[in-house]
Design an enzyme around this catalytic site. Structure first.
Site, PDB file in Angstrom:
ATOM      1  N   SER A 246       0.804  -1.228   0.000  1.00 50.36           N
ATOM      2  CA  SER A 246       0.000   0.000   0.000  1.00 50.36           C
ATOM      3  C   SER A 246       0.836   1.277   0.000  1.00 50.36           C
ATOM      4  O   SER A 246       0.508   2.224  -0.721  1.00 50.36           O
ATOM      5  CB  SER A 246      -0.958   0.024   1.186  1.00 50.36           C
ATOM      6  OG  SER A 246      -1.767  -1.087   1.158  1.00 50.36           O
ATOM      7  N   LYS A 300      -9.598  -5.316  10.935  1.00 47.05           N
ATOM      8  CA  LYS A 300     -10.738  -4.901  10.105  1.00 47.05           C
ATOM      9  C   LYS A 300     -12.083  -4.900  10.851  1.00 47.05           C
ATOM     10  O   LYS A 300     -12.964  -4.124  10.520  1.00 47.05           O
ATOM     11  CB  LYS A 300     -10.851  -5.810   8.873  1.00 47.05           C
ATOM     12  CG  LYS A 300      -9.859  -5.474   7.766  1.00 47.05           C
ATOM     13  CD  LYS A 300     -10.140  -6.333   6.540  1.00 47.05           C
ATOM     14  CE  LYS A 300      -9.118  -6.070   5.454  1.00 47.05           C
ATOM     15  NZ  LYS A 300      -9.343  -6.869   4.251  1.00 47.05           N
ATOM     16  N   ASP A 336     -13.125  -3.469  -0.248  1.00 49.12           N
ATOM     17  CA  ASP A 336     -12.796  -4.809  -0.759  1.00 49.12           C
ATOM     18  C   ASP A 336     -13.925  -5.310  -1.677  1.00 49.12           C
ATOM     19  O   ASP A 336     -13.651  -5.964  -2.682  1.00 49.12           O
ATOM     20  CB  ASP A 336     -12.620  -5.803   0.407  1.00 49.12           C
ATOM     21  CG  ASP A 336     -11.247  -5.690   1.055  1.00 49.12           C
ATOM     22  OD1 ASP A 336     -10.306  -5.204   0.384  1.00 49.12           O
ATOM     23  OD2 ASP A 336     -11.114  -6.074   2.232  1.00 49.12           O
ATOM     24  N   GLY A 360     -12.621 -20.090   1.593  1.00 52.46           N
ATOM     25  CA  GLY A 360     -12.139 -19.239   2.694  1.00 52.46           C
ATOM     26  C   GLY A 360     -13.314 -18.656   3.444  1.00 52.46           C
ATOM     27  O   GLY A 360     -14.406 -18.512   2.879  1.00 52.46           O
ATOM     28  N   GLY A 363     -12.220 -12.305   6.408  1.00 55.60           N
ATOM     29  CA  GLY A 363     -12.759 -10.997   6.062  1.00 55.60           C
ATOM     30  C   GLY A 363     -12.933 -10.814   4.554  1.00 55.60           C
ATOM     31  O   GLY A 363     -13.958 -10.285   4.098  1.00 55.60           O
ATOM     32  N   VAL A 386     -16.460 -26.457   8.539  1.00 57.86           N
ATOM     33  CA  VAL A 386     -17.836 -26.027   8.261  1.00 57.86           C
ATOM     34  C   VAL A 386     -18.501 -25.423   9.500  1.00 57.86           C
ATOM     35  O   VAL A 386     -19.170 -24.381   9.420  1.00 57.86           O
ATOM     36  CB  VAL A 386     -18.677 -27.215   7.716  1.00 57.86           C
ATOM     37  CG1 VAL A 386     -20.146 -26.820   7.566  1.00 57.86           C
ATOM     38  CG2 VAL A 386     -18.119 -27.683   6.380  1.00 57.86           C
ATOM     39  N   LYS A 388     -17.219 -23.869  12.085  1.00 55.75           N
ATOM     40  CA  LYS A 388     -16.687 -22.543  12.391  1.00 55.75           C
ATOM     41  C   LYS A 388     -17.217 -21.501  11.384  1.00 55.75           C
ATOM     42  O   LYS A 388     -17.595 -20.387  11.751  1.00 55.75           O
ATOM     43  CB  LYS A 388     -15.154 -22.620  12.316  1.00 55.75           C
ATOM     44  CG  LYS A 388     -14.423 -21.393  12.762  1.00 55.75           C
ATOM     45  CD  LYS A 388     -12.917 -21.706  12.786  1.00 55.75           C
ATOM     46  CE  LYS A 388     -12.126 -20.441  12.521  1.00 55.75           C
ATOM     47  NZ  LYS A 388     -10.756 -20.739  12.128  1.00 55.75           N
ATOM     48  N   THR A 419      -8.457 -17.586   0.392  1.00 55.36           N
ATOM     49  CA  THR A 419      -7.560 -18.062   1.463  1.00 55.36           C
ATOM     50  C   THR A 419      -6.149 -17.591   1.092  1.00 55.36           C
ATOM     51  O   THR A 419      -5.910 -17.209  -0.052  1.00 55.36           O
ATOM     52  CB  THR A 419      -7.543 -19.606   1.570  1.00 55.36           C
ATOM     53  OG1 THR A 419      -6.686 -20.122   0.538  1.00 55.36           O
ATOM     54  CG2 THR A 419      -8.923 -20.211   1.440  1.00 55.36           C
ATOM     55  N   LEU A 447      -7.368 -14.234  -5.110  1.00 50.13           N
ATOM     56  CA  LEU A 447      -7.141 -12.931  -4.456  1.00 50.13           C
ATOM     57  C   LEU A 447      -5.684 -12.734  -4.041  1.00 50.13           C
ATOM     58  O   LEU A 447      -5.248 -11.612  -3.786  1.00 50.13           O
ATOM     59  CB  LEU A 447      -8.036 -12.770  -3.222  1.00 50.13           C
ATOM     60  CG  LEU A 447      -9.544 -12.897  -3.386  1.00 50.13           C
ATOM     61  CD1 LEU A 447     -10.243 -12.225  -2.210  1.00 50.13           C
ATOM     62  CD2 LEU A 447     -10.052 -12.313  -4.686  1.00 50.13           C
ATOM     63  N   GLY A 470      -4.853 -11.439  -8.073  1.00 46.92           N
ATOM     64  CA  GLY A 470      -5.226 -10.514  -7.004  1.00 46.92           C
ATOM     65  C   GLY A 470      -4.778  -9.075  -7.209  1.00 46.92           C
ATOM     66  O   GLY A 470      -5.280  -8.166  -6.539  1.00 46.92           O
TER      67      GLY A 470
END
Ligand code: NAP
Length: 509
Positions: A246, A300, A336, A360, A363, A386, A388, A419, A447, A470
């Site tokens: 960034s 985040k 995002d 994934g 966030g 699954v 979680k 992920t 990503l 990504g």
């Protein structure tokens, strides 16, 4: 332009390498620091010091170089080797009017002020910020040195404010340095707030102190000499900023737009403390003129409780990656989601009723699900756990399935990897699917942006699917941030060039 100088710090264990590095430093900064303590003992006999100085003076002074800083620091203060007091006194007995001496507190009295153009009295603490930093500072001021330099190691961006306050409240010239990654902001903003010098490395990997930034980056990326107290400060708040692209992307856009703005790394562990002591007008202890932040892992979600206003998209996703500071109030957004969907629609077209599998449950996955559902896509989440994930996707009407590795073709039109699998490093060869599993997939979107072409994308190409990496999302979400912060459109080509250049530099090493 401010009055400050960039000083390139030179360290080498032999005289020939020392001289080689001095030559490399030409044109990199305004000053060079010669770390004589780096030279091996057998390369620096007491009787050689003067002849070495004369040689260096010819190299450096011959090109009308500005004064250089001479440093001969003992190990206890962060020097490279043990130095006896006898060795140090002998060393400091010979000087020259064109040199600035960087002395430890106990040597200032023993050095003759008329031998040097100026004297810096420096203090280093590698064990963190001393409790009595203010009294140490007062003691150093009493040495009557021309400049006081205090360098302390920090573990969190907020800890650096203890040295920063010395700069803000002092009538003498001060170089406040917070060492290590979380302290980088002091090295970038120091000159803008009146520090006479900021220290730089000759190149990445040639740092002579923790957290040093290369002279090239200080000058060309952060433009530290052009900054002042009015500069609008933006930054990335992250648990680890050392790999962040960034600063390269956003500073390139600020430079191109000729804005008096800078984007800095803010490595933050304790977010509450950072917001309270550095950001909120009623409680902050430093005035850095923050105007906005990129927010990334692991902050985040946690940033949400500090916001004054949150936009609807960010609220629905439950995560904020962009903050705008306006009249002291914090406004939260999530770029995002639009950053993810823009490049996908451009490549694939209409997403209505298209089957999309997102791997994934972090966030990024939540932002993808939100954006895809807005477009009417039929989304399935693929996860390793699954139970979680079910809690995480609460609020979205969505199927959750186990991410398998059984080589059966996936029954989806688009596969998205949200992920970190395949990221440069030890897990670079990992993939959520192989070519055999992608035979029925039309497009694969990864990503992960480093490397630009991941193993997953190579597998997708082998299976005949379209691919999207990504970097496009990184640029698109960054462009949205720029628009939120400045109200103007970002130059996408400049952002892409900055990212590509940075990735090629870091991956070459
Ligand atoms: P995160 O919150 O840490 O979530 C990562 C997710 O990946 C978690 O759900 C985790 O599963 C899952 N995961 C990790 N290792 C796995 C494995 N070996 N097998 C299966 N699942 C695994 O991270 P994030 O913020 O969502 O980001 C995810 C990725 O997207 C990162 O690589 C990030 O760099 C990238 N990203 C890119 C952009 C861009 O602009 N291109 C933007 C945002 C994010 P558990 O929940 O079971 O731990």
């Amino acid at each position: 332009m401010n009055q400050g100088k960039i000083c390139v710090s030179i360290c080498a264990d032999t005289v020939s390498k020392f001289i080689e590095n001095i030559n490399k430093a030409r044109g990199q900064g305004d000053l060079i620091e010669l770390r004589f303590d780096c030279l091996r003992k057998d390369e620096l006999n007491a009787e050689d010091v003067e002849s070495l100085r004369n040689t260096l003076a010819k190299i450096v002074g011959g090109e009308s170089y500005p004064p250089w800083i001479t440093t001969f620091r003992p190990k206890s203060q962060g020097g490279e080797r043990e130095l006896s007091d006898f060795e140090r006194r002998n060393f400091w007995n010979v000087g020259s009017e064109t040199e600035i001496a960087d002395l430890e507190e106990d040597m200032v009295d023993d050095s003759w002020s008329w031998l040097w153009s100026e004297r810096i009295c420096s203090f280093h603490s590698f064990a963190g910020v001393p409790d009595d930093i203010e009294s140490i500072f007062r003691r150093l001021v009493q040495t009557q040195a021309d400049i006081i330099k205090i360098a302390v190691n920090v573990g969190d961006a907020t800890e650096a404010i203890e040295v920063w306050k010395l700069l803000d409240n002092s009538s003498v010239r001060v170089i406040p340095i917070a060492m290590s990654e979380p302290g980088k902001w002091t090295r970038i903003l120091g000159l803008a707030h009146g520090a006479p010098i900021t220290y730089a490395s000759l190149d990445e990997g040639a740092e002579t102190a923790p957290g040093q930034i290369s002279a090239r980056d200080l000058r060309d990326v952060f433009r530290v000499k052009e900054l002042n107290r009015e500069t609008e400060v933006y930054g990335v708040i992250a648990g680890n900023t050392s790999y962040s692209l960034s600063p390269y992307m956003h500073n390139a856009t600020f430079k191109q737009a000729a804005r008096n703005s800078v984007f800095i790394p803010l490595q933050v562990e304790d977010l509450d403390k950072f917001i309270r002591r550095m950001v909120k007008p009623a409680t902050r202890e430093v005035e850095l003129n923050f105007r906005g932040f990129s927010v990334t892992n692991p902050h985040k979600q946690a940033i949400v409780r500090h916001l004054d206003v949150i936009d609807e998209t960010a609220q629905k996703i439950g995560a904020v990656n962009t903050v705008k500071v306006e009249d002291g109030k914090l406004h939260g957004y999530n770029t995002d989601a639009p950053g993810f969907i823009g490049p996908l629609k451009e490549l694939y077209g209409d997403l209505k009723d298209v089957r999309v599998a997102v791997a994934g449950a972090g966030g990024a996955a939540r932002a993808c699900i939100y954006a895809l559902q807005q477009e009417g896509a039929n989304v399935t989440l693929l996860v390793r756990d699954v139970a979680k994930a079910s809690a995480l996707v609460n609020g979205f009407e969505i199927k959750v399935e186990q991410l398998t590795t059984d080589n059966r073709p996936l029954s989806t039109d688009i596969l998205v990897n949200a992920t970190p699998l395949g990221t440069r490093g030890p897990g670079e060869n990992d993939t959520i699917a192989t070519a055999d599993e992608l035979l029925d997939v039309k497009l694969v979107y990864d990503l992960v942006y480093n490397p630009a072409e991941t193993r997953l994308l190579r597998e997708a190409k082998a299976a005949g699917a379209k691919t999207l990496g990504g970097i496009d999302m990184l640029i698109a979400q960054g462009a949205e941030q720029f628009l939120i912060w400045t109200g103007t459109k970002a130059p996408l080509d400049i952002m892409k060039a900055a990212i590509t250049e940075r990735l090629s530099k870091t991956n070459a090493g």
